[in-house]
Design an enzyme around this catalytic site. Structure first.
Site, PDB file in Angstrom:
ATOM      1  N   ARG A  70       0.808  -1.215   0.000  1.00 22.65           N
ATOM      2  CA  ARG A  70       0.000   0.000   0.000  1.00 22.65           C
ATOM      3  C   ARG A  70       0.843   1.268   0.000  1.00 22.65           C
ATOM      4  O   ARG A  70       0.554   2.230  -0.697  1.00 22.65           O
ATOM      5  CB  ARG A  70      -0.891   0.036   1.254  1.00 22.65           C
ATOM      6  CG  ARG A  70      -2.232  -0.551   1.033  1.00 22.65           C
ATOM      7  CD  ARG A  70      -3.106  -0.460   2.273  1.00 22.65           C
ATOM      8  NE  ARG A  70      -4.031  -1.566   2.266  1.00 22.65           N
ATOM      9  CZ  ARG A  70      -5.170  -1.589   1.577  1.00 22.65           C
ATOM     10  NH1 ARG A  70      -5.527  -0.542   0.866  1.00 22.65           N
ATOM     11  NH2 ARG A  70      -5.946  -2.638   1.600  1.00 22.65           N
ATOM     12  N   MET A  95     -11.767   3.969  -3.743  1.00 24.21           N
ATOM     13  CA  MET A  95     -12.134   2.750  -3.038  1.00 24.21           C
ATOM     14  C   MET A  95     -10.950   1.976  -2.456  1.00 24.21           C
ATOM     15  O   MET A  95     -11.026   0.764  -2.272  1.00 24.21           O
ATOM     16  CB  MET A  95     -12.948   1.838  -3.977  1.00 24.21           C
ATOM     17  CG  MET A  95     -14.207   2.497  -4.514  1.00 24.21           C
ATOM     18  SD  MET A  95     -15.330   3.105  -3.219  1.00 24.21           S
ATOM     19  CE  MET A  95     -16.056   1.557  -2.677  1.00 24.21           C
ATOM     20  N   ARG A  96      -9.861   2.673  -2.159  1.00 25.41           N
ATOM     21  CA  ARG A  96      -8.730   2.028  -1.483  1.00 25.41           C
ATOM     22  C   ARG A  96      -8.630   2.581  -0.073  1.00 25.41           C
ATOM     23  O   ARG A  96      -8.757   3.795   0.132  1.00 25.41           O
ATOM     24  CB  ARG A  96      -7.401   2.349  -2.188  1.00 25.41           C
ATOM     25  CG  ARG A  96      -7.286   1.850  -3.596  1.00 25.41           C
ATOM     26  CD  ARG A  96      -7.210   0.354  -3.706  1.00 25.41           C
ATOM     27  NE  ARG A  96      -6.013  -0.249  -3.119  1.00 25.41           N
ATOM     28  CZ  ARG A  96      -5.864  -1.550  -2.932  1.00 25.41           C
ATOM     29  NH1 ARG A  96      -6.840  -2.383  -3.233  1.00 25.41           N
ATOM     30  NH2 ARG A  96      -4.743  -2.029  -2.434  1.00 25.41           N
ATOM     31  N   LEU A  98      -6.544   3.920   2.900  1.00 25.74           N
ATOM     32  CA  LEU A  98      -5.267   4.645   2.922  1.00 25.74           C
ATOM     33  C   LEU A  98      -4.520   4.344   4.221  1.00 25.74           C
ATOM     34  O   LEU A  98      -5.138   4.154   5.273  1.00 25.74           O
ATOM     35  CB  LEU A  98      -5.531   6.143   2.800  1.00 25.74           C
ATOM     36  CG  LEU A  98      -6.087   6.559   1.429  1.00 25.74           C
ATOM     37  CD1 LEU A  98      -6.697   7.945   1.493  1.00 25.74           C
ATOM     38  CD2 LEU A  98      -5.010   6.485   0.352  1.00 25.74           C
ATOM     39  N   HIS A 114     -18.976  10.420   1.982  1.00 23.57           N
ATOM     40  CA  HIS A 114     -19.520   9.103   2.304  1.00 23.57           C
ATOM     41  C   HIS A 114     -21.044   9.166   2.172  1.00 23.57           C
ATOM     42  O   HIS A 114     -21.666  10.114   2.667  1.00 23.57           O
ATOM     43  CB  HIS A 114     -19.124   8.715   3.746  1.00 23.57           C
ATOM     44  CG  HIS A 114     -19.612   7.355   4.121  1.00 23.57           C
ATOM     45  ND1 HIS A 114     -19.062   6.194   3.610  1.00 23.57           N
ATOM     46  CD2 HIS A 114     -20.623   6.964   4.937  1.00 23.57           C
ATOM     47  CE1 HIS A 114     -19.705   5.156   4.109  1.00 23.57           C
ATOM     48  NE2 HIS A 114     -20.653   5.598   4.919  1.00 23.57           N
ATOM     49  N   ASP A 150     -14.050   5.884   7.456  1.00 25.77           N
ATOM     50  CA  ASP A 150     -15.277   6.664   7.567  1.00 25.77           C
ATOM     51  C   ASP A 150     -15.426   7.339   8.931  1.00 25.77           C
ATOM     52  O   ASP A 150     -16.538   7.500   9.457  1.00 25.77           O
ATOM     53  CB  ASP A 150     -16.515   5.800   7.235  1.00 25.77           C
ATOM     54  CG  ASP A 150     -16.473   5.303   5.793  1.00 25.77           C
ATOM     55  OD1 ASP A 150     -15.945   6.021   4.936  1.00 25.77           O
ATOM     56  OD2 ASP A 150     -16.969   4.196   5.534  1.00 25.77           O
ATOM     57  N   GLU A 179     -25.013  14.645  -2.595  1.00 24.61           N
ATOM     58  CA  GLU A 179     -23.543  14.609  -2.542  1.00 24.61           C
ATOM     59  C   GLU A 179     -22.968  15.692  -3.451  1.00 24.61           C
ATOM     60  O   GLU A 179     -22.000  16.380  -3.094  1.00 24.61           O
ATOM     61  CB  GLU A 179     -23.016  13.232  -2.972  1.00 24.61           C
ATOM     62  CG  GLU A 179     -23.382  12.102  -2.025  1.00 24.61           C
ATOM     63  CD  GLU A 179     -22.820  10.761  -2.473  1.00 24.61           C
ATOM     64  OE1 GLU A 179     -21.670  10.713  -2.938  1.00 24.61           O
ATOM     65  OE2 GLU A 179     -23.532   9.749  -2.368  1.00 24.61           O
TER      66      GLU A 179
HETATM   67  C1  GRF Z   1     -20.536   8.049  -4.067  1.00 25.86           C
HETATM   68  O1  GRF Z   1     -21.784   7.643  -3.569  1.00 25.86           O
HETATM   69  C2  GRF Z   1     -19.578   8.276  -2.927  1.00 25.86           C
HETATM   70  O2  GRF Z   1     -20.186   8.824  -1.816  1.00 25.86           O
HETATM   71  C3  GRF Z   1     -19.138   6.864  -2.652  1.00 25.86           C
HETATM   72  O3  GRF Z   1     -18.983   6.281  -3.918  1.00 25.86           O
HETATM   73  C4  GRF Z   1     -19.835   6.935  -4.844  1.00 25.86           C
HETATM   74  C5  GRF Z   1     -18.948   7.457  -5.929  1.00 25.86           C
HETATM   75  O4  GRF Z   1     -19.661   8.048  -6.955  1.00 25.86           O
HETATM   76  N1  GRF Z   1     -17.966   6.862  -1.822  1.00 25.86           N
HETATM   77  P1  GRF Z   1     -18.895   8.922  -8.047  1.00 25.86           P
HETATM   78  O5  GRF Z   1     -17.685   8.124  -8.523  1.00 25.86           O
HETATM   79  O6  GRF Z   1     -18.516  10.222  -7.409  1.00 25.86           O
HETATM   80  O7  GRF Z   1     -19.910   9.072  -9.158  1.00 25.86           O
END
Ligand code: GRF
Length: 223
Positions: A70, A95-96, A98, A114, A150, A179
């Protein structure tokens, strides 16, 4: 009088990059206090890469699969960020997990979005879990990153009511709309210095936001 210099932001993605696109769009406003100077994906075919390039933002792939561990992967990411003189890092569907090394390197300059109202529903599959629990309000959170997943001082949240006929997909779509509202708002507050981490006598951290008259009522979405 010239405007204050914009803070330089790098965005880390793994997927479609809709939050990244929302940040890039917001940062086009001359009055916005940050500019998106590079996007880094750990996934070679992430959809967000083309979106970044179409928006004129440098996009780089640092594929984690090409590294022994990593930290060596993260050192390669940091090299890209440093080459672009990045000051603030925004995780947008990255999605990794850290390492503490990376997180400390960017302490209070590393933020994440999140799709839940933290501290509830950390981790994956937040919408399906919330529906299974029958909760009536869900939402999304932008927070400073700490080594635990998170977890970290909350900058902005938006609440989204749950409808009786919601599925994980319909709920995810409505939360994602929120978001896209709160991430630009939160980044602006961090970049301008309006949102700062403060600690109480016990060392418990929270974000204090300057010039905020009251709760952000507008951050409750319609059903
Ligand atoms: C979003 O819901 C974010 O909160 C989560 O993964 C999703 C990513 O969406 N961590 P995008 O790649 O920004 O479209």
């Amino acid at each position: 009088m010239s405007a204050a210099p914009k803070r330089r932001v790098g965005v880390l993605i793994s997927g479609g990059g809709s939050n990244m696109a929302a940040l890039i769009a917001a940062a086009r406003d001359p009055a916005y206090p940050a500019e998106i100077v590079c996007v880094v994906s750990n996934v070679a075919d992430a959809g967000g890469l083309a979106k970044a390039e179409a928006a004129g933002v440098t996009a780089r792939v640092v594929d984690h699969k090409g590294f022994a561990d990593r930290e060596s992967f993260e050192r390669a990411v940091v090299a890209v960020l440093e080459a672009h003189e990045v000051e603030i890092v925004a995780l947008a569907g990255f999605m990794r997990l850290l390492t503490p090394w990376f997180i400390e390197r960017w302490r209070d300059r590393l933020i994440n979005i999140h799709p839940a109202l933290l501290p509830a529903y950390k981790g994956l599959h937040t919408h399906a879990r919330a529906l299974a629990d029958g909760v009536k309000i869900v939402g999304c959170t932008v927070h400073f990153v700490r080594p635990e997943m998170d977890v970290g001082p909350i900058i902005v949240q938006a609440a989204v009511p749950v409808a009786d006929d919601d599925t994980p997909d319909t709920l995810a779509a409505r939360v994602l709309t929120q978001e896209h509202r709160i991430y630009p708002l939160a980044l602006a507050r961090v970049a301008s210095g309006a949102a700062r981490v403060v600690a109480d006598a016990d060392g418990r951290e929270r974000v204090a936001t300057r010039d905020l008259a009251g709760p952000d009522a507008a951050l409750i979405s319609p059903l």
